[in-house]
Write an enzyme that holds these catalytic residues in place. Sequence first.
Site, PDB file in Angstrom:
ATOM      1  N   SER A 109       0.694  -1.226   0.097  1.00 48.29           N
ATOM      2  CA  SER A 109      -0.018  -0.193   0.145  1.00 48.29           C
ATOM      3  C   SER A 109       0.936   1.222   0.116  1.00 48.29           C
ATOM      4  CB  SER A 109      -1.010  -0.053   1.201  1.00 48.29           C
ATOM      5  OG  SER A 109      -0.266  -0.076   2.382  1.00 48.29           O
ATOM      6  N   HIS A 146      -5.208  -3.262  -2.777  1.00 48.44           N
ATOM      7  CA  HIS A 146      -4.987  -2.279  -3.537  1.00 48.44           C
ATOM      8  C   HIS A 146      -4.660  -2.842  -5.310  1.00 48.44           C
ATOM      9  CE1 HIS A 146      -4.225   1.150  -1.038  1.00 48.44           C
ATOM     10  NE2 HIS A 146      -3.852   0.018   0.004  1.00 48.44           N
ATOM     11  N   LYS A 179     -11.768   0.978  -2.040  1.00 47.76           N
ATOM     12  CA  LYS A 179     -10.589   1.685  -2.569  1.00 47.76           C
ATOM     13  C   LYS A 179     -11.136   1.605  -4.130  1.00 47.76           C
ATOM     14  CE  LYS A 179      -7.557   1.113   0.936  1.00 47.76           C
ATOM     15  NZ  LYS A 179      -6.896   0.040   1.780  1.00 47.76           N
TER      16      LYS A 179
HETATM   17  C1  LIG Z   1      -6.766  -0.243   3.485  1.00 47.72           C
HETATM   18  C2  LIG Z   1      -6.271  -1.668   3.760  1.00 47.72           C
HETATM   19  C3  LIG Z   1      -6.791  -2.162   4.458  1.00 47.72           C
HETATM   20  C4  LIG Z   1      -8.124  -1.826   5.284  1.00 47.72           C
HETATM   21  O1  LIG Z   1      -9.124  -1.815   4.577  1.00 47.72           O
HETATM   22  P1  LIG Z   1     -10.397  -0.909   5.085  1.00 47.72           P
HETATM   23  O2  LIG Z   1     -11.851  -1.174   4.462  1.00 47.72           O
HETATM   24  O3  LIG Z   1     -10.114   0.645   4.763  1.00 47.72           O
HETATM   25  O4  LIG Z   1     -10.549  -0.883   6.403  1.00 47.72           O
HETATM   26  C5  LIG Z   1      -6.485  -3.456   4.533  1.00 47.72           C
HETATM   27  N1  LIG Z   1      -5.268  -3.954   3.866  1.00 47.72           N
HETATM   28  C6  LIG Z   1      -4.741  -3.317   3.154  1.00 47.72           C
HETATM   29  C7  LIG Z   1      -3.569  -3.621   2.584  1.00 47.72           C
HETATM   30  C8  LIG Z   1      -5.177  -1.650   2.953  1.00 47.72           C
HETATM   31  O5  LIG Z   1      -4.546  -1.150   1.889  1.00 47.72           O
END
Ligand SMILES: *Cc1c(COP(=O)(O)O)cnc(C)c1O
Length: 372
Positions: free
Chosen positions: A166, A194, A226
């Site tokens: 990330s 991602h 995302k």
């Molecule tokens: C954003 C993210 C999460 C958390 O997801 P949310 O739905 O925002 O709580 C978990 N793992 C990774 C790799 C992320 O980038």
Amino acid sequence: METYLKNILNQQKQANLYRTPKIHEKTFLNFSNNDYLGLANHPSLKATWQQAADKYGIGSGGSHLISGHTAAHHELETTLAAYTNRKRALLFSNGYMANLGVITSLVGRHDAIFLDKLNHASLIDAALLSRAKIHRYPHNDISHLAKLLAKSSAKHKLIITDGVFSMDGDIALLADIVEIANKYQAWLMVDDAHGLGVIGNNGGGSLEMYNLDAENVPILMGTLGKAFGVFGAFVAGSELLIETLIQSARSYIYTTALPPALAATIKTSITIAKQEQWRRQHLHELIKYFRSNAAKLKIPLMNSITPIQGIIIGDSKSATAASEALYEQGIIVTAIRPPTVPQGTARLRITFSALHDKKQVDELLAALVKII
Ligand SMILES: *Cc1c(COP(=O)(O)O)cnc(C)c1O
């Protein structure tokens, strides 16, 4: 207590690590958004949201196992299973909770977890909560992972990696990890927060890129806030995996189900993400355009083909100053500092969206040249 808190916060400020959520009052050119496909403002999503709110109301009124589970949730789970080519999928309120739920359900005291050093914080927290023994290997260092696995005498071994990292934007060496997992009879989980929707020819994420299926990677976690532009998360896998999670994932059982209208909206978003290939194509064109022009301008980039493009600055003070200088020019690029990234690697984290155009990328490049 107040004195203690004040001291802690002052230390954060002195180290240039103090964080504040910000409301952006005027229109900015935003390069710090995870809405990679530009779906968060899509008219069809808004329409679904409104229609489903009329149909279901707003709150789900309970947890999935009490009375909160609706046809909208069920249909979304079916859609997610199909999208990921798996038998079943299970919705969670968010990615953080999905990771807590799945990891604590699968391993415990006599087991071992193997984590990439750059894994997302939620995976680390989940591993701690599981009480399994935690081994962390240097980023993408598969031979180190193999050595740790060879030495472990744990009853069950679980390897967990981000698909796309990330904060660096690079991709896990999944083909190698699958091979090692097979060799040492370890289970494998990929958090593709991602990657899904973004990479792979059809947006199938890092697994599609490596041509891996549910047999290679039995546990797949994805997020819906995302690339899919909404909110929420899911775990996809076999019938037995999902049934196990329903019985034992505490972050699934003991929490209110997502609003049904949200589930309906996510389903629309998944359909559009799949159909509208131009979003991925345009996004990847922008990434290439940015990278080749940054190279010409001698802007030092990290090694990434994804929408996450980092520029390492080093110390937190300079990274914050660089971000503020961009902000003054009307551009949002957040500075990412420790502990989100390792000491000495504070950086600008640029992210691209299918809604950006080349002219906006030119603007970003022009602004970056002035400050790097
Ligand atoms: C954003 C993210 C999460 C958390 O997801 P949310 O739905 O925002 O709580 C978990 N793992 C990774 C790799 C992320 O980038």
